[in-house]
Enzyme design. Structure first.
Site, mmCIF file in Angstrom:
data_model
loop_
_atom_site.group_PDB
_atom_site.id
_atom_site.type_symbol
_atom_site.label_atom_id
_atom_site.label_comp_id
_atom_site.label_asym_id
_atom_site.label_seq_id
_atom_site.Cartn_x
_atom_site.Cartn_y
_atom_site.Cartn_z
ATOM 1 N N ARG A 117 0.844 -1.209 0.000
ATOM 2 C CA ARG A 117 0.000 0.000 0.000
ATOM 3 C C ARG A 117 0.874 1.252 0.000
ATOM 4 O O ARG A 117 2.095 1.156 0.084
ATOM 5 C CB ARG A 117 -0.901 0.005 1.239
ATOM 6 C CG ARG A 117 -0.091 0.028 2.532
ATOM 7 C CD ARG A 117 -0.959 0.234 3.758
ATOM 8 N NE ARG A 117 -0.114 0.245 4.951
ATOM 9 C CZ ARG A 117 -0.541 0.540 6.161
ATOM 10 N NH1 ARG A 117 -1.807 0.819 6.370
ATOM 11 N NH2 ARG A 117 0.293 0.542 7.183
ATOM 12 N N CYS A 121 2.201 5.978 -7.877
ATOM 13 C CA CYS A 121 2.945 7.082 -8.476
ATOM 14 C C CYS A 121 2.125 8.350 -8.294
ATOM 15 O O CYS A 121 0.924 8.369 -8.541
ATOM 16 C CB CYS A 121 3.166 6.793 -9.960
ATOM 17 S SG CYS A 121 3.706 8.249 -10.864
ATOM 18 N N ASN A 155 -4.146 7.823 2.869
ATOM 19 C CA ASN A 155 -3.644 7.413 4.178
ATOM 20 C C ASN A 155 -2.135 7.581 4.245
ATOM 21 O O ASN A 155 -1.427 7.166 3.325
ATOM 22 C CB ASN A 155 -4.001 5.944 4.460
ATOM 23 C CG ASN A 155 -3.855 5.594 5.926
ATOM 24 O OD1 ASN A 155 -4.525 6.192 6.768
ATOM 25 N ND2 ASN A 155 -2.975 4.674 6.240
ATOM 26 N N GLU A 156 -1.673 8.201 5.299
ATOM 27 C CA GLU A 156 -0.237 8.308 5.583
ATOM 28 C C GLU A 156 0.614 8.434 4.322
ATOM 29 O O GLU A 156 1.430 7.556 4.013
ATOM 30 C CB GLU A 156 0.223 7.122 6.435
ATOM 31 C CG GLU A 156 -0.365 7.161 7.825
ATOM 32 C CD GLU A 156 0.274 6.167 8.789
ATOM 33 O OE1 GLU A 156 0.847 5.159 8.339
ATOM 34 O OE2 GLU A 156 0.204 6.409 10.007
ATOM 35 N N CYS A 161 8.828 8.392 -5.907
ATOM 36 C CA CYS A 161 8.686 7.646 -7.160
ATOM 37 C C CYS A 161 9.716 8.145 -8.169
ATOM 38 O O CYS A 161 9.857 9.344 -8.367
ATOM 39 C CB CYS A 161 7.278 7.800 -7.727
ATOM 40 S SG CYS A 161 7.048 6.879 -9.267
ATOM 41 N N CYS A 166 7.678 10.958 -13.298
ATOM 42 C CA CYS A 166 8.070 11.767 -12.138
ATOM 43 C C CYS A 166 9.412 12.460 -12.409
ATOM 44 O O CYS A 166 9.620 13.604 -12.009
ATOM 45 C CB CYS A 166 8.147 10.916 -10.873
ATOM 46 S SG CYS A 166 6.502 10.459 -10.260
ATOM 47 N N GLU A 315 -5.011 8.395 14.913
ATOM 48 C CA GLU A 315 -4.802 6.980 15.227
ATOM 49 C C GLU A 315 -3.921 6.856 16.459
ATOM 50 O O GLU A 315 -2.969 7.632 16.632
ATOM 51 C CB GLU A 315 -4.070 6.252 14.089
ATOM 52 C CG GLU A 315 -4.837 6.087 12.813
ATOM 53 C CD GLU A 315 -4.012 5.334 11.764
ATOM 54 O OE1 GLU A 315 -3.103 4.559 12.139
ATOM 55 O OE2 GLU A 315 -4.263 5.536 10.570
ATOM 56 N N GLU A 363 -1.881 -7.262 9.618
ATOM 57 C CA GLU A 363 -2.151 -6.524 10.854
ATOM 58 C C GLU A 363 -3.089 -7.290 11.790
ATOM 59 O O GLU A 363 -3.749 -6.697 12.639
ATOM 60 C CB GLU A 363 -2.683 -5.126 10.530
ATOM 61 C CG GLU A 363 -1.558 -4.252 9.992
ATOM 62 C CD GLU A 363 -1.930 -2.800 9.724
ATOM 63 O OE1 GLU A 363 -3.127 -2.523 9.512
ATOM 64 O OE2 GLU A 363 -1.015 -1.962 9.719
#
Ligand code: GLA
Ligand code: ZN
Length: 674
Positions: A117, A121, A155-156, A161, A166, A315, A363
């Site tokens: 995860r 790019c 998320n986070e 890349c 890029c 979190e 997890e």
């Protein structure tokens, strides 16, 4: 100041966490039980959909949102609001299979395979398009749901890349930055060294692992570009949400001083700052209160990005995490202490990763409110529910903020530059650690401390400490001078002002860019000590301080010497100085001094500035949140022993206990006085 309530719907503080019903769609019994237990735990919010893309869109163009609507409905009917994530944190297999350019290329130039995860790019147009489709669909389906409280972007964010797309963007970014003038870049990056001049922007490669890594300017600009590029990507998601649901606030979750992105640039695009806090509680390298002090520093970094409003603890782990070297359980009482520490430092939320442990994948053992046992009859659940009850008692704290007169400067560019700088010792440079120790030393004097960028306004502060401010970007030196001239107390240390924003050294004496006039000193030499070496500073007022790691040899122009070195070839020469400049004072500390000596200097500065200190036992934190007509003081016993604090008066909002004089606190206890 008026209270700034982030979520009036909640009628108080938020208690919530990441909730993944998509993992349990075949278990309606469990989904039903979730809601009952969330209420039992006193939760009023759930974060949905952080990684739900493959459930929303199992095959390209085939959408399923009934389950989400159903869950949001049921949560809402039960008084639980939804923070909804955009699902771009992880991609379905069909997407990577069909559009492989969505996957990142690593620093060896190798395209990643599908999996894991946080690895898309940032510039691939097709990925942006696919994300835009799914976000628009989400808005169609639930964008006007009454339970929708907030958007949580992806998320986070993190990583880099090196794909051709890029790299081309990097070259354009550089061309724009250097006015399409390659000679300007060659000059600012000092590329003539080792014959590394470029003829054209198209020749510039990013710092590949097997390529160019010796140009400091390149390394730094790549970090800045990565922030720019990630921010640009984030803005592409935000643009859709702002246009279609302008009333819904937006956040993304940060990770402490994550080294890969300058969060302060991304913060400008967000309505609220939120972050994920996972301290290594009870580790064997530092005291428990040091772990908490670092966490306090991290909260202060986040708070200070938007200091006129509360932030969010997005979190935290109810029990243990599964990714530290050793995943120790939080001891009884620590969950409450850490949760209320966030509130004490300005968070209006306590949220968890995760509500319920999954049955499989990487997890499965990460802490959760509910574990595989599945009932509320666990220690962890009881402690979470207790926090839920405490947060209700603290409802009125919601919307108050911390007003600090004291700030520590922490600069992302300086962090990057010092990491890359050769000439100190790699293991002891410790820029972030030094800023954290500075924060802790000030906090232990009983004052609240902001952690700010050097570009932030200094107007609210009377005392500023700028540890190791190695890089001086344009105007910073002048602004520091004005701060002192107008009456501020400023303290700087060794390795201040060596380089400009491109990491070119200032000529004519460090600290550069005019700061040698402010401090009245020139740093002639920087001595790096071996771990076993030490020196001592003898202060004129009798105090002594121990020196480790770094010692600069100073030449005094027009400053007062407060302390001199005891040993080595620079014995007897100045180590700590002070210069009166305008209405203020500029302190220079040329060596890495022990905490007691630094606190001694800080106390002097606070006294000069008329900022009231509080006498606190080591490891007891005291923070104050306020609004126009309210003021809440939090005392946190961040030690494993009973502690007493003198001169405390009021009624504890958590227990109703009246304190009149001496406050006695059990280990880990938190007391909140209105
Ligand atoms: C991060 C992520 C979560 C989860 C937790 C585990 O904070 O955002 O998805 O992986 O770590 O600690
Ligand atoms: Zn790319």
């Amino acid at each position: 100041m008026e209270k700034k309530i982030l979520f009036p719907q909640l009628g108080g503080l938020m208690h919530g966490g990441d909730y993944n019903p998509e993992q349990w769609l075949d278990r309606p019994d469990i989904l039903k039980e979730d809601i009952r237990l969330m209420k039992e735990a006193g939760m009023n919010c759930a974060t949905l959909g952080v990684f739900a893309w493959s459930t929303y869109e199992p095959r390209e163009g085939e959408f399923h949102f009934e389950w989400l609507k159903d869950i949001m409905d049921r949560l809402y009917e039960n008084g639980i609001y939804t923070i909804l994530a955009t699902p771009s944190g992880a991609r379905p297999a069909w997407l990577d299979e069909k559009y492989p350019e969505s996957m990142r290329v690593d620093s060896y130039g190798v395209r990643a395979h599908h999996g894991v995860r946080h690895n898309h790019c940032m510039s691939a147009p097709i990925y942006r398009e696919k994300v835009s489709v799914i976000i628009n669909k989400m808005i169609d389906e639930v964008g006007s749901h009454p339970g929708l409280l907030m958007w949580h972007i992806s998320n986070e964010f993190g990583g880099e890349c090196f794909c051709p797309h890029c790299v081309a963007r990097f070259q354009n970014y550089l061309a724009e930055k250097f006015d399409h003038d390659i000679d300007k870049l060659n000059h600012d990056w000092w590329t003539v060294f080792w014959s590394h001049n470029y003829n054209d922007f198209s020749q510039i490669e990013p710092p590949y692992n097997n390529g160019e890594s010796s140009i400091m300017g390149l390394n730094l600009e790549w970090k800045r570009f990565t922030t720019w590029s990630m921010n640009d990507y984030m803005k592409s998601e935000i643009a859709i949400l702002r246009e279609r649901t302008p009333e819904i606030p937006i956040t993304t979750n940060f990770m402490k001083l994550y080294d890969g992105l300058d969060y302060r640039i991304m913060a400008k695009e967000l309505d609220v700052i939120s972050w994920d806090s996972y301290p290594r509680f009870h580790n064997d390298e530092e005291s428990f209160s040091d772990t908490l002090a670092e966490n306090a520093f991290d909260h202060a970094v986040m708070r200070s990005m938007k200091k006129n409003q509360p932030f969010m603890l997005m979190e935290s782990a109810p029990g243990l995490v599964n990714w530290h070297g050793y995943n120790k359980m939080k001891r009884p009482g620590v969950h409450k202490l850490a949760s209320l520490q966030a509130v004490a430092l300005g968070s209006d939320t306590v949220q968890y990763f995760q509500w319920r442990k999954g049955r499989g994948s990487s997890e499965q053992y990460h802490g959760a409110v509910l574990d595989h046992l599945g009932t509320s009859n666990t220690r962890v659940f009881r402690e979470v529910a207790e926090v839920g009850r405490d947060l209700k008692k603290l409802s009125d704290v919601c919307g108050t903020i911390i007003k600090s007169k004291v700030a520590v400067i922490f600069d992302w560019d300086t962090m990057w530059a010092i990491e890359d700088m050769r000439g100190m010792a790699q293991e002891t440079k410790n820029y972030p650690k030094t800023c954290i120790a500075t924060y802790r030393n000030l906090m232990e004097l009983g004052v609240d401390v902001d952690v700010i960028a050097c570009e932030d306004s200094f107007a609210d502060y009377k005392v500023i400490v700028a540890p190791m401010l190695y890089m001086l970007k344009p105007q910073i030196a002048d602004r520091l001078k004005s701060f002192v001239n107008d009456g501020g107390q400023l303290l700087a240390t060794y390795v201040t002002g060596y380089v400009d924003e491109n990491q070119l050294n200032f000529l004519g004496g460090f600290p550069g860019d005019g700061l040698k006039d402010l401090f009245g000193v020139i740093s002639e030499e920087l001595d790096t000590l071996y771990p076993a070496d030490c020196n001592q500073v003898n202060f004129v007022d009798g105090l002594t301080g121990q020196v480790h790691d770094y010692a600069e040899v100073l030449r005094i122009a027009d400053a007062e010497t407060l302390g001199t070195y005891q040993d080595d070839y620079y014995a007897g020469t100045p180590a700590v100085t002070k210069k009166v400049y305008g209405k203020g004072n500029a302190y220079y500390v040329a060596a890495r001094l022990d905490d007691a000596a630094m606190k001694h200097l800080f106390a002097q500065m606070l006294t000069n500035a008329d900022v009231a200190m509080r006498r606190l036992p080591k490891g007891v934190e005291c923070h104050t949140r306020q609004s126009d007509n309210q003021c809440y003081t939090f005392y946190l016993n961040c030690t494993q022993e009973t502690q007493t604090v003198e001169d405390v008066h009021g009624t504890d909002l958590l227990t109703g206990t009246v304190i009149n004089g001496v406050l006695t606190m059990d280990k880990y206890q938190v007391v909140v006085l209105a």
